[in-house]
Design an enzyme around this catalytic site. Structure first.
Site, PDB file in Angstrom:
ATOM      1  N   HIS A   1       0.822  -1.214   0.000  1.00 10.65           N
ATOM      2  CA  HIS A   1       0.000   0.000   0.000  1.00 10.65           C
ATOM      3  C   HIS A   1       0.858   1.266   0.000  1.00 10.65           C
ATOM      4  O   HIS A   1       1.544   1.566   0.978  1.00 10.65           O
ATOM      5  CB  HIS A   1      -0.889  -0.031   1.248  1.00 10.65           C
ATOM      6  CG  HIS A   1      -1.763   1.146   1.421  1.00 10.65           C
ATOM      7  ND1 HIS A   1      -1.723   1.937   2.555  1.00 10.65           N
ATOM      8  CD2 HIS A   1      -2.732   1.665   0.628  1.00 10.65           C
ATOM      9  CE1 HIS A   1      -2.629   2.889   2.450  1.00 10.65           C
ATOM     10  NE2 HIS A   1      -3.250   2.756   1.291  1.00 10.65           N
ATOM     11  N   ARG A   2       0.829   1.979  -1.123  1.00 11.77           N
ATOM     12  CA  ARG A   2       1.704   3.143  -1.324  1.00 11.77           C
ATOM     13  C   ARG A   2       3.165   2.732  -1.166  1.00 11.77           C
ATOM     14  O   ARG A   2       4.017   3.517  -0.738  1.00 11.77           O
ATOM     15  CB  ARG A   2       1.359   4.281  -0.365  1.00 11.77           C
ATOM     16  CG  ARG A   2      -0.112   4.653  -0.335  1.00 11.77           C
ATOM     17  CD  ARG A   2      -0.435   5.731   0.692  1.00 11.77           C
ATOM     18  NE  ARG A   2      -1.852   5.726   1.034  1.00 11.77           N
ATOM     19  CZ  ARG A   2      -2.399   6.391   2.045  1.00 11.77           C
ATOM     20  NH1 ARG A   2      -1.643   7.165   2.806  1.00 11.77           N
ATOM     21  NH2 ARG A   2      -3.691   6.310   2.288  1.00 11.77           N
TER      22      ARG A   2
ATOM     23  N   GLU B   1       0.954  -0.398  -4.826  1.00  7.27           N
ATOM     24  CA  GLU B   1      -0.196   0.481  -5.063  1.00  7.27           C
ATOM     25  C   GLU B   1       0.287   1.920  -5.048  1.00  7.27           C
ATOM     26  O   GLU B   1       1.050   2.321  -4.153  1.00  7.27           O
ATOM     27  CB  GLU B   1      -1.262   0.248  -3.996  1.00  7.27           C
ATOM     28  CG  GLU B   1      -2.551   1.023  -4.207  1.00  7.27           C
ATOM     29  CD  GLU B   1      -2.613   2.313  -3.383  1.00  7.27           C
ATOM     30  OE1 GLU B   1      -3.543   3.110  -3.627  1.00  7.27           O
ATOM     31  OE2 GLU B   1      -1.751   2.507  -2.513  1.00  7.27           O
TER      32      GLU B   1
ATOM     33  N   HIS C   1      -0.532  10.842  -2.283  1.00  5.63           N
ATOM     34  CA  HIS C   1      -1.879  10.464  -1.832  1.00  5.63           C
ATOM     35  C   HIS C   1      -2.798  11.650  -1.599  1.00  5.63           C
ATOM     36  O   HIS C   1      -3.897  11.722  -2.150  1.00  5.63           O
ATOM     37  CB  HIS C   1      -1.798   9.637  -0.544  1.00  5.63           C
ATOM     38  CG  HIS C   1      -3.136   9.245  -0.005  1.00  5.63           C
ATOM     39  ND1 HIS C   1      -3.849  10.038   0.889  1.00  5.63           N
ATOM     40  CD2 HIS C   1      -3.918   8.170  -0.252  1.00  5.63           C
ATOM     41  CE1 HIS C   1      -4.993   9.450   1.166  1.00  5.63           C
ATOM     42  NE2 HIS C   1      -5.070   8.314   0.497  1.00  5.63           N
TER      43      HIS C   1
ATOM     44  N   ASP D   1       0.126  -2.040   4.514  1.00  3.79           N
ATOM     45  CA  ASP D   1       1.360  -1.297   4.777  1.00  3.79           C
ATOM     46  C   ASP D   1       2.512  -2.243   5.111  1.00  3.79           C
ATOM     47  O   ASP D   1       3.673  -1.862   5.019  1.00  3.79           O
ATOM     48  CB  ASP D   1       1.168  -0.342   5.958  1.00  3.79           C
ATOM     49  CG  ASP D   1       0.258   0.834   5.643  1.00  3.79           C
ATOM     50  OD1 ASP D   1      -0.187   0.956   4.482  1.00  3.79           O
ATOM     51  OD2 ASP D   1      -0.013   1.634   6.569  1.00  3.79           O
TER      52      ASP D   1
ATOM     53  N   GLU E   1      -4.161   3.981  -8.441  1.00  2.00           N
ATOM     54  CA  GLU E   1      -5.386   4.645  -8.003  1.00  2.00           C
ATOM     55  C   GLU E   1      -5.437   6.065  -8.552  1.00  2.00           C
ATOM     56  O   GLU E   1      -4.507   6.847  -8.342  1.00  2.00           O
ATOM     57  CB  GLU E   1      -5.493   4.700  -6.475  1.00  2.00           C
ATOM     58  CG  GLU E   1      -6.783   5.397  -6.049  1.00  2.00           C
ATOM     59  CD  GLU E   1      -7.000   5.473  -4.553  1.00  2.00           C
ATOM     60  OE1 GLU E   1      -7.895   6.235  -4.127  1.00  2.00           O
ATOM     61  OE2 GLU E   1      -6.280   4.778  -3.806  1.00  2.00           O
TER      62      GLU E   1
ATOM     63  N   ASP F   1      -0.754   6.233  -5.831  1.00  2.00           N
ATOM     64  CA  ASP F   1      -1.810   7.252  -5.922  1.00  2.00           C
ATOM     65  C   ASP F   1      -1.391   8.298  -6.938  1.00  2.00           C
ATOM     66  O   ASP F   1      -0.321   8.896  -6.831  1.00  2.00           O
ATOM     67  CB  ASP F   1      -2.029   7.915  -4.559  1.00  2.00           C
ATOM     68  CG  ASP F   1      -2.513   6.923  -3.520  1.00  2.00           C
ATOM     69  OD1 ASP F   1      -3.598   6.359  -3.716  1.00  2.00           O
ATOM     70  OD2 ASP F   1      -1.802   6.716  -2.512  1.00  2.00           O
TER      71      ASP F   1
ATOM     72  N   LYS G   1      -6.520   9.387  -7.926  1.00  2.00           N
ATOM     73  CA  LYS G   1      -6.878  10.104  -6.702  1.00  2.00           C
ATOM     74  C   LYS G   1      -7.545  11.431  -7.077  1.00  2.00           C
ATOM     75  O   LYS G   1      -6.955  12.263  -7.739  1.00  2.00           O
ATOM     76  CB  LYS G   1      -5.617  10.338  -5.868  1.00  2.00           C
ATOM     77  CG  LYS G   1      -5.842  10.999  -4.526  1.00  2.00           C
ATOM     78  CD  LYS G   1      -6.689  10.139  -3.611  1.00  2.00           C
ATOM     79  CE  LYS G   1      -6.020   8.844  -3.233  1.00  2.00           C
ATOM     80  NZ  LYS G   1      -6.809   8.073  -2.247  1.00  2.00           N
TER      81      LYS G   1
END
Length: 277
Positions: free
Chosen positions: A42-43, A69, A84, A268, A143, A71, A145
Site C-alpha cells: 500500500h503506497r 499500489e 496520496h 502497509d 489509483e 496514488d 486520486k
C-alpha cells in the site's frame, strides 16, 4: 472488457473483534493458501518507508509483494505525479495543493524525512518514473486520486500506458482503480483490456443491486476491510468479480481477510499477509 483483475486504498474502518476471533478459530492457513492471495504493498511498503516514494516501492519489491499500489495526481504544468493527499502538507516539507504546484516545485520537496532521517531527500515520483522502474518487476495498482480535480487525466494515463504497451494483457499486472466510479467507467472504455476496480468504504455500495451495477464494468470490487464478510465475498465471486481489501496495518486484520477468502490484501506491511516476506 469483462472481468480481469483488482483493488483499493485509504484509511481502515474499525472492525469489531468477533470476526477476528472467528478467523483465529478457523485453523491455520497454509502456504498454498497464501500464494492464492495477491499481496499489495500500500503506497509501497509504508510500514517501513515513507509512502509513495521510491524507497517504499523498492521495499515492496524487496519483500516480494505481488503489486505496489500508487496514488496518481497531476501537477500545475500537467505532469502525472505520485502522492496520496491533494495537498503536500502531510508528507512533505512544503505546503499547498498538488494541482497548484509545478513539477519542478514538487520535486524540490522532501517527501521522506518525516518518516526518518535516513529517508531525507526522497522525492515525489512521477508516473513515468514508476512505470519505467517497476514494469516487469512487480504489478502496479494505480489509483486515480480525486480525478474530478484533473479533467482529462484518464486519457493521459491511457496514453502513458499505451506508449509502453502496458495497455494489453501483461498477466493482469496493471490494474486501475478509483473511488470515482465515473472515472473508472471512462478508463474501462479507454483501456478495455486493463482490469479496473471500484473503491468504497460505504455500506450503500454492498447491496445486491449496487454490486450488480459494478459488475457491468469492473473486474475488482475493493472495499474497506470493515465491510468484508464471507457473504460479501461470495456475492462478488458469483458476479465474476474479485475482491481486494484495505488497509491492513495489523496481523489480526490480515488473518481476518485471509479467512474471509479475499483475492487481494492491500497492506502497509507485506509480511503480515505472507510471513515469507
Amino acid at each position: 472488457m469483462n472481468m480481469k483483475t483488482i483493488l483499493g486504498t485509504g484509511l481502515a474502518l474499525t472492525v469489531l473483534l468477533s470476526p477476528f476471533q472467528e478467523a483465529a478459530a478457523s485453523g491455520n492457513v497454509t502456504t498454498g493458501d497464501l500464494r492464492k492471495i495477491d499481496n499489495v504493498a500500500h503506497r509501497g511498503a509504508t510500514g517501513y518507508a515513507p509512502e509513495n516514494t521510491i524507497a517504499a516501492f523498492d521495499k515492496g519489491v524487496e519483500m516480494k509483494s505481488d503489486y505496489i499500489e500508487i496514488d496518481l495526481q497531476r501537477s500545475k504544468d500537467g505532469e502525472l505525479v505520485i502522492i496520496h493527499d491533494t495537498t503536500v502538507d502531510r508528507t512533505t516539507d512544503g505546503t499547498g495543493f498538488v494541482k497548484d504546484l509545478t513539477l519542478d516545485q514538487l520535486r524540490q520537496l522532501d517527501a521522506g524525512s518525516w518518516k526518518g532521517e535516513e529517508f531525507t531527500g526522497e522525492q515525489i515520483p512521477t508516473f513515468d518514473e514508476i512505470l519505467d522502474r517497476y514494469r516487469g518487476k512487480v504489478g502496479i495498482l494505480i489509483e486515480l486520486k480525486a480525478p474530478e480535480l484533473y479533467p482529462g487525466i484518464e486519457e493521459q494515463v491511457a496514453n502513458e500506458l499505451k506508449e509502453r504497451n502496458l495497455h494489453i494483457p501483461q498477466n493482469n499486472k496493471i490494474i486501475i482503480q478509483s473511488f470515482n466510479f465515473e472515472s473508472v467507467k471512462k478508463i474501462d472504455q479507454l483501456l478495455p483490456q486493463v482490469p479496473v476496480g471500484v473503491l468504497t468504504s460505504s455500506r450503500a455500495h454492498i447491496t445486491p443491486e449496487a454490486l450488480q451495477e459494478f459488475s457491468a464494468y469492473a473486474e475488482w470490487f475493493n472495499p474497506n476491510y470493515g465491510l468484508v464478510s464471507k457473504d460479501l465475498v461470495r456475492q462478488i465471486h458469483e458476479l465474476d468479480m474479485k475482491i481486494g481489501s484495505w488497509t491492513v496495518r495489523s496481523q489480526e486484520a490480515a488473518d481476518f481477510l485471509i479467512d474471509m477468502g479475499v483475492d487481494a490484501i492491500i497492506t502497509d506491511y507485506p509480511d503480515y499477509v505472507d510471513p515469507r516476506k
